[in-house]
Scaffold this motif. Structure first.
Motif, short mmCIF file in Angstrom:
data_model
loop_
_atom_site.label_atom_id
_atom_site.label_comp_id
_atom_site.label_asym_id
_atom_site.label_seq_id
_atom_site.Cartn_x
_atom_site.Cartn_y
_atom_site.Cartn_z
N GLU A 168 8.85 9.65 -1.71
CA GLU A 168 8.58 9.28 -0.32
C GLU A 168 8.46 10.50 0.59
OE1 GLU A 168 11.54 6.44 0.85
OE2 GLU A 168 10.50 4.78 -0.15
N ILE A 169 7.41 10.49 1.41
CA ILE A 169 7.19 11.55 2.39
C ILE A 169 7.19 10.91 3.77
CG2 ILE A 169 5.60 13.34 3.20
CD1 ILE A 169 4.49 13.45 0.31
N ARG A 170 8.04 11.41 4.64
CA ARG A 170 8.16 10.88 5.99
C ARG A 170 7.43 11.81 6.96
NH1 ARG A 170 12.22 9.54 2.84
NH2 ARG A 170 13.34 7.55 3.16
N VAL A 171 6.58 11.21 7.79
CA VAL A 171 5.77 12.00 8.73
C VAL A 171 5.90 11.37 10.11
CG1 VAL A 171 3.54 13.12 9.11
CG2 VAL A 171 4.13 12.28 6.82
N PHE A 172 6.23 12.17 11.10
CA PHE A 172 6.28 11.67 12.46
C PHE A 172 5.64 12.67 13.41
CE2 PHE A 172 10.34 13.91 11.94
CZ PHE A 172 10.49 14.60 13.14
N ASP A 231 15.42 6.81 10.26
CA ASP A 231 15.40 7.54 9.00
C ASP A 231 14.04 8.24 8.80
OD1 ASP A 231 16.57 8.37 6.51
OD2 ASP A 231 15.28 6.91 5.50
N ILE A 232 12.97 7.63 9.32
CA ILE A 232 11.65 8.26 9.24
C ILE A 232 11.45 9.23 10.40
CG2 ILE A 232 9.15 7.87 9.23
CD1 ILE A 232 9.66 5.15 8.00
N ASN A 233 11.81 8.79 11.60
CA ASN A 233 11.64 9.64 12.78
C ASN A 233 12.94 9.71 13.57
OD1 ASN A 233 10.94 11.06 15.02
ND2 ASN A 233 9.33 9.68 15.70
N ASP A 293 4.72 7.74 3.53
CA ASP A 293 3.81 7.85 2.40
C ASP A 293 4.66 7.68 1.15
OD1 ASP A 293 2.09 8.53 0.35
OD2 ASP A 293 1.48 10.45 1.21
N LYS A 294 4.48 6.53 0.48
CA LYS A 294 5.30 6.27 -0.72
C LYS A 294 4.96 7.20 -1.86
CE LYS A 294 4.64 1.67 -0.64
NZ LYS A 294 4.86 0.23 -0.94
N ASN A 295 3.74 7.75 -1.87
CA ASN A 295 3.36 8.87 -2.73
C ASN A 295 3.83 8.70 -4.17
OD1 ASN A 295 2.01 11.37 -2.97
ND2 ASN A 295 3.97 12.45 -2.99
N HIS A 317 0.81 -1.21 0.00
CA HIS A 317 0.00 0.00 0.00
C HIS A 317 0.85 1.26 0.00
CE1 HIS A 317 -3.46 -2.50 0.46
NE2 HIS A 317 -3.07 -2.96 1.64
N GLN A 318 0.19 2.38 -0.31
CA GLN A 318 0.89 3.67 -0.35
C GLN A 318 1.40 4.07 1.02
OE1 GLN A 318 -1.26 6.83 -2.29
NE2 GLN A 318 -0.09 8.45 -1.28
N PHE A 319 0.63 3.74 2.06
CA PHE A 319 0.98 4.17 3.42
C PHE A 319 1.56 3.03 4.21
CE2 PHE A 319 -2.46 7.02 2.07
CZ PHE A 319 -1.83 8.25 2.26
N GLN A 320 2.71 3.28 4.79
CA GLN A 320 3.40 2.31 5.63
C GLN A 320 3.51 2.89 7.04
OE1 GLN A 320 4.49 -0.81 4.10
NE2 GLN A 320 3.05 0.16 2.65
#
Length: 284
Positions: A111-115, A93-95, A105-107, A42-45
């Motif tokens: 890639e967009i990293r959100v924490f 790497d993400i947070n 978000d693989k978008n 999926h797009q969201f991990q």
């Protein structure tokens, strides 16, 4: 209290500082091992654990899916913070703050990293246009209460919860100090909910999703085994609101995702599709 503590001129770290998380706590940031994170289709991990902060985000995803938004499908992987998974290089790497939840978000290749749980809720709300009112007044109220939760919960979790449930020794002063603040916060919520169906008004929003896993769980006796100690029965409006939310199927699903304790039939360590809930008991 035991022997009086006099702080030294310069604090130094001691590995034997006790407490439930003493084996992983350090005064430094960054990764401690090379460890790549798994990824699903999926797009969201989502990389998380079913603590109150993690549950905020899984409730949000499940609410979006409840609306029929297929683009909100997500893969949720368990991050065992007791084992130090949050210090693996892939997670850091993400947070870089090494706290759950963390979202990738693989978008479509970018890639967009959100924490930070509040940031993730806002990100998803804006991406899908749901659970964050467009009316400026209602929007401001939602943000007020979302950030109230982000600033208040550390007193409940890191303050009251730590000294009441996790500290190696029980001391009256910190427990009394943080119990008083927790009850004050519950009173703030109770007064707000006396005249509002939901936290920010008449609409169900990300403010409710953020506050429920902490304060809703507390008044329903699901947090720190502290309901009697804190006399939570006094907060009748908070209880009414919590009872309203646990009728929502998405809340019940979100609560079990990445859950790794309690009854086994209420644990879903990983989530990759709605079919994963078929063998899970969805009750509060």
């Amino acid at each position: 209290m035991s022997d009086k503590y006099t702080p030294p001129k310069v604090w130094t770290f001691s590995e034997g500082n006790g407490g439930e998380f003493a084996n992983i706590n350090r005064p430094t940031a960054g990764s401690r091992e090379e460890k790549k994170l798994p990824q699903g289709e999926h797009q969201f991990q989502l990389y998380s654990l079913g603590t109150p902060n993690g549950v905020k985000v899984t409730i949000m995803f499940e609410e979006l899916l409840e609306l029929g938004i297929k683009g909100a499908e997500y893969d949720a992987y368990l991050i065992n913070i007791g084992e130090g998974d949050q210090f693996g290089s892939g997670f850091v790497d993400i947070n870089p703050n090494s706290k759950i939840p963390a979202l990738l978000d693989k978008n479509h290749g970018e890639e967009i990293r959100v924490f930070e749980s509040g940031s993730i809720l806002v990100y998803l709300s804006e991406k899908f246009g749901k659970f964050l009112p467009k009316d400026p007044i209602k929007r401001a109220q939602t943000f007020n209460w979302l950030f109230w939760q982000m600033g208040s919960a550390p007193y409940l979790g890191g303050g009251f919860g730590h000294f009441y449930a996790y500290a190696p020794e029980k001391f009256e002063y910190p427990i009394d100090r943080f119990a008083m603040e927790t009850k004050r916060q519950l009173d703030v919520l109770d007064k707000q909910l006396a005249n509002n169906k939901y936290i920010a008004g008449d609409e169900y929003t990300i403010a409710d999703m953020a506050i429920f896993p902490w304060y809703g769980a507390l008044v329903k006796g699901k947090l720190y085994d502290a309901a009697e100690f804190l006399s939570v029965h006094e907060y009748k409006n908070v209880i009414r609101w919590a009872d309203e939310l646990i009728k929502r199927p998405a809340v019940l699903r979100g609560r079990v995702v990445n859950r790794a304790w309690g009854d086994e039939d209420q644990q879903l360590h990983e989530r990759h599709s709605s079919a994963d809930f078929e063998k899970i008991k969805l009750e509060y």
